[in-house]
Motif scaffolding. Sequence first.
Motif, PDB file in Angstrom:
ATOM      1  N   LYS B 161       0.843  -1.197   0.000  1.00 18.53           N
ATOM      2  CA  LYS B 161       0.000   0.000   0.000  1.00 18.53           C
ATOM      3  C   LYS B 161       0.873   1.239   0.000  1.00 18.53           C
ATOM      4  N   LEU B 162       0.792   1.997  -1.091  1.00 19.46           N
ATOM      5  CA  LEU B 162       1.667   3.155  -1.278  1.00 19.46           C
ATOM      6  C   LEU B 162       0.904   4.458  -1.092  1.00 19.46           C
ATOM      7  N   ARG B 163       1.698   5.505  -0.969  1.00 20.70           N
ATOM      8  CA  ARG B 163       1.161   6.859  -0.898  1.00 20.70           C
ATOM      9  C   ARG B 163       0.721   7.291  -2.304  1.00 20.70           C
ATOM     10  N   PRO B 164      -0.370   8.021  -2.423  1.00 16.88           N
ATOM     11  CA  PRO B 164      -0.769   8.457  -3.763  1.00 16.88           C
ATOM     12  C   PRO B 164      -0.003   9.712  -4.196  1.00 16.88           C
ATOM     13  N   ASP B 165       1.291   9.523  -4.472  1.00 14.86           N
ATOM     14  CA  ASP B 165       2.152  10.642  -4.842  1.00 14.86           C
ATOM     15  C   ASP B 165       2.572  10.411  -6.289  1.00 14.86           C
ATOM     16  N   VAL B 166       1.983  11.172  -7.200  1.00 13.74           N
ATOM     17  CA  VAL B 166       2.142  10.842  -8.619  1.00 13.74           C
ATOM     18  C   VAL B 166       3.598  10.934  -9.078  1.00 13.74           C
ATOM     19  N   SER B 167       4.410  11.733  -8.402  1.00  8.01           N
ATOM     20  CA  SER B 167       5.795  11.855  -8.845  1.00  8.01           C
ATOM     21  C   SER B 167       6.632  10.626  -8.473  1.00  8.01           C
ATOM     22  N   ARG B 168       6.144   9.814  -7.507  1.00  8.47           N
ATOM     23  CA  ARG B 168       6.937   8.660  -7.092  1.00  8.47           C
ATOM     24  C   ARG B 168       6.253   7.324  -7.308  1.00  8.47           C
ATOM     25  N   VAL B 169       4.976   7.353  -7.613  1.00 13.27           N
ATOM     26  CA  VAL B 169       4.197   6.123  -7.458  1.00 13.27           C
ATOM     27  C   VAL B 169       4.546   5.046  -8.483  1.00 13.27           C
ATOM     28  N   VAL B 170       4.913   5.436  -9.705  1.00 11.68           N
ATOM     29  CA  VAL B 170       5.224   4.423 -10.722  1.00 11.68           C
ATOM     30  C   VAL B 170       6.492   3.668 -10.324  1.00 11.68           C
ATOM     31  N   GLU B 171       7.482   4.428  -9.925  1.00 11.06           N
ATOM     32  CA  GLU B 171       8.741   3.834  -9.489  1.00 11.06           C
ATOM     33  C   GLU B 171       8.516   2.934  -8.269  1.00 11.06           C
ATOM     34  N   GLY B 172       7.733   3.438  -7.333  1.00  8.95           N
ATOM     35  CA  GLY B 172       7.441   2.670  -6.117  1.00  8.95           C
ATOM     36  C   GLY B 172       6.710   1.381  -6.439  1.00  8.95           C
ATOM     37  N   ALA B 173       5.733   1.472  -7.336  1.00 10.55           N
ATOM     38  CA  ALA B 173       4.954   0.292  -7.706  1.00 10.55           C
ATOM     39  C   ALA B 173       5.849  -0.729  -8.395  1.00 10.55           C
ATOM     40  N   ARG B 174       6.703  -0.255  -9.270  1.00  6.18           N
ATOM     41  CA  ARG B 174       7.593  -1.168  -9.997  1.00  6.18           C
ATOM     42  C   ARG B 174       8.508  -1.896  -9.014  1.00  6.18           C
ATOM     43  N   SER B 175       9.123  -1.145  -8.117  1.00  8.40           N
ATOM     44  CA  SER B 175      10.059  -1.769  -7.164  1.00  8.40           C
ATOM     45  C   SER B 175       9.343  -2.790  -6.283  1.00  8.40           C
ATOM     46  N   CYS B 176       8.153  -2.436  -5.812  1.00 10.87           N
ATOM     47  CA  CYS B 176       7.415  -3.360  -4.939  1.00 10.87           C
ATOM     48  C   CYS B 176       7.017  -4.613  -5.706  1.00 10.87           C
ATOM     49  N   HIS B 177       6.639  -4.433  -6.961  1.00 10.22           N
ATOM     50  CA  HIS B 177       6.261  -5.583  -7.781  1.00 10.22           C
ATOM     51  C   HIS B 177       7.458  -6.512  -7.952  1.00 10.22           C
ATOM     52  N   GLU B 178       8.611  -5.921  -8.275  1.00 11.02           N
ATOM     53  CA  GLU B 178       9.816  -6.742  -8.448  1.00 11.02           C
ATOM     54  C   GLU B 178      10.203  -7.453  -7.165  1.00 11.02           C
ATOM     55  N   ALA B 179       9.847  -6.819  -6.028  1.00 13.57           N
ATOM     56  CA  ALA B 179      10.172  -7.423  -4.731  1.00 13.57           C
ATOM     57  C   ALA B 179       9.155  -8.492  -4.338  1.00 13.57           C
ATOM     58  N   GLY B 180       8.118  -8.674  -5.156  1.00  9.92           N
ATOM     59  CA  GLY B 180       7.198  -9.777  -4.900  1.00  9.92           C
ATOM     60  C   GLY B 180       5.788  -9.394  -4.515  1.00  9.92           C
TER      61      GLY B 180
END
Lengths: 271, 286
Positions: B161-180
Amino acid sequence: MCMPEARAPVHVDGEVVASKRIGGYRHLTLTAPGVPERFRAGNFVAVSVAGHVTRRTLWVHRVRASSAFGPTLDVVVEARGSGTAWLTAQPVGAKVAITGPLGRAFALPKEAVSCLLVGEGYAAAPLFPLAERLRERGCAVSLVVSAPDEARLLSALEARRSARSVTVLTADGSVGQRGTVGDHVDDLVRRSEADVVYAAGPSHVLRAAAGAAERVGAWSQVAVETSMPCGTGLCHGCPLPVVGEDGVDRVVRACTEGPVVRGDRVRWDDL
Amino acid sequence: MSAWLPGPVLVAAGCGGTGRELEPYAGPAGLEGLDFVTRSITLDARQGGPGPRLVEVPGGVVNAVGLPNPGLEHFLATELPWLVRAGARVIVSIAGSTMGEYADLARRLSRAPGVAGLEVNVGAPDEVGLGLFEVREPYHSASVIAAVRREFPADRPVLAKLRPDVSRVVEGARSCHEAGATAIVIGNAVPAAFPDGRAGGLSGPAIAPIALRCVAAVHQALPDLPTIGCGGVRDLASARSYLTAGATAVQVGTALLHDPTTVARLRAELDPTRHPSTPTPSEEDA
Ligand SMILES: Cc1cc2nc3c(=O)[nH]c(=O)nc-3n(C[C@H](O)[C@H](O)[C@H](O)COP(=O)(O)OP(=O)(O)OC[C@H]3O[C@@H](n4cnc5c(N)ncnc54)[C@H](O)[C@@H]3O)c2cc1C
Ligand SMILES: Cc1cc2nc3c(=O)[nH]c(=O)nc-3n(C[C@H](O)[C@H](O)[C@H](O)COP(=O)(O)O)c2cc1C
Ligand code: FES
């Protein structure tokens, strides 16, 4: 005894069927299918206000099992902020989403004991149905209604049927005895020889009543009015600091573990 | 072995009480089959913050509830078994002050009967004030997710569950996805302040357009990654806008404070077994 399920609150579309200004308050009579049937004295309802996220919580002043509109409930509203202003402006026929009955009701004594009921302003509302229940059980009921001034005093006329004595207090002396609950409560507890003190109102009133009860070894039941954003137990936004049965300090939800709690369990300094 | 995905409607963390308080409003089936995200559970009990914990502002609420919860032990002994008996699909939200705490929580929850999945709270609006593990960079959240994933069975979902911060969210989502992470929840309350300046989080209708923008951005960049929209969902229209933007599900939080039947209504309205031409009940205004 009703099963707990039968007591579970409901969320329904209610309707304003009567609206009357009395002094500084507006008395609304509402239909809310299922709510009056489940009500016990000390319960409250939560009203949704269009365009506002949080709820407005109100004491139930009286229920009628039947009327021309079916079962109804009465609330007493003081227009203060935006939500209560909206509510008091609702005309007869307006639809209002209501959840209830909510919260723990007043605990009733098993025996026919002496009870002192102390209520301030609109918060005296739940004491009227309580007085009726107590009288049915053979309790001697002394009722104290208090307010800053006459406009915010709930009329105790009807309560005279259920109460052995009625005392009226106003801070400005406009009617009844002059003074606050804090000024008179020790005396009132002593004179009524109360075994149980019930109180509803702002926290200074509750604290004074609980303290007076404790000084004579009486029980107290207080109905707290901390801010309740949802009223239904969902948000954890209504912290009430108490001492648990086990002597351990806890913070409970005022809307579900309360609003009625034992006065000696509240940590007033942390409220 | 891939994990199942919750949805289409979930109860958002911290807005469904312990579950018991929601049951009267959950519809004819009660909590049966409901995807219920618990409030964030920590290893040790937390009392929560002082009052006022929640104030109304135009379009929403600012809250600093402070993660009141009974701690893992007590949760496992009382709240979890009740939810399981009630038939809910329990997704336990977890929060920790160190990576080790997250791993510990995940390990112990993996053995508890009835835990259907985890949601990792890596986007609290005031993590510093709450003493939570601070997520400044995407790799911080990714390492938490990796630590949790190692301890939790692969056939059950781990939601980030991430913060809805459009400047960071794509990167955050990608990293979390790669982490499982199985899916990404977007998002938590938006960092905000009470009128007196105290730190809190803004939620409700006001933040829907913000979270929606984030969901759309993540879906565009990572079309295969399941996302769950969270922020201001209150009726069919607001839920549909997330689903149209690519979310596989939505969570409902603040709307439950206004109308506790919101989830029951949305579940019925979004029921895939219903004929699409079935007229829907009228929607709430607020
Ligand atoms: C258990 C309980 C019973 C109550 N019974 C009555 C009643 O019978 N009659 C009546 O007139 N009022 C009653 N109140 C107070 C009433 O709910 C508040 O006046 C109301 O919530 C404030 O709403 P507003 O629209 O006037 O003010 P706003 O400023 O618009 O309120 C915004 C929000 O602030 C919170 N809030 C602000 N002040 C209070 C307060 N004093 N108490 C609780 N929440 C507050 C609420 O979350 C509310 O939703 C009761 C409160 C509680 C907790
Ligand atoms: C009272 C309240 C308590 C919350 N508690 C939690 C929590 O414990 N853990 C968490 O991850 N999010 C928590 N949240 C955030 C919500 O789950 C949700 O992400 C956010 O409020 C946005 O959705 P909404 O607009 O539908 O409420 C809380 C929100 C509110 C209003
Ligand atoms: S007012 Fe929301 S939990 Fe008590």
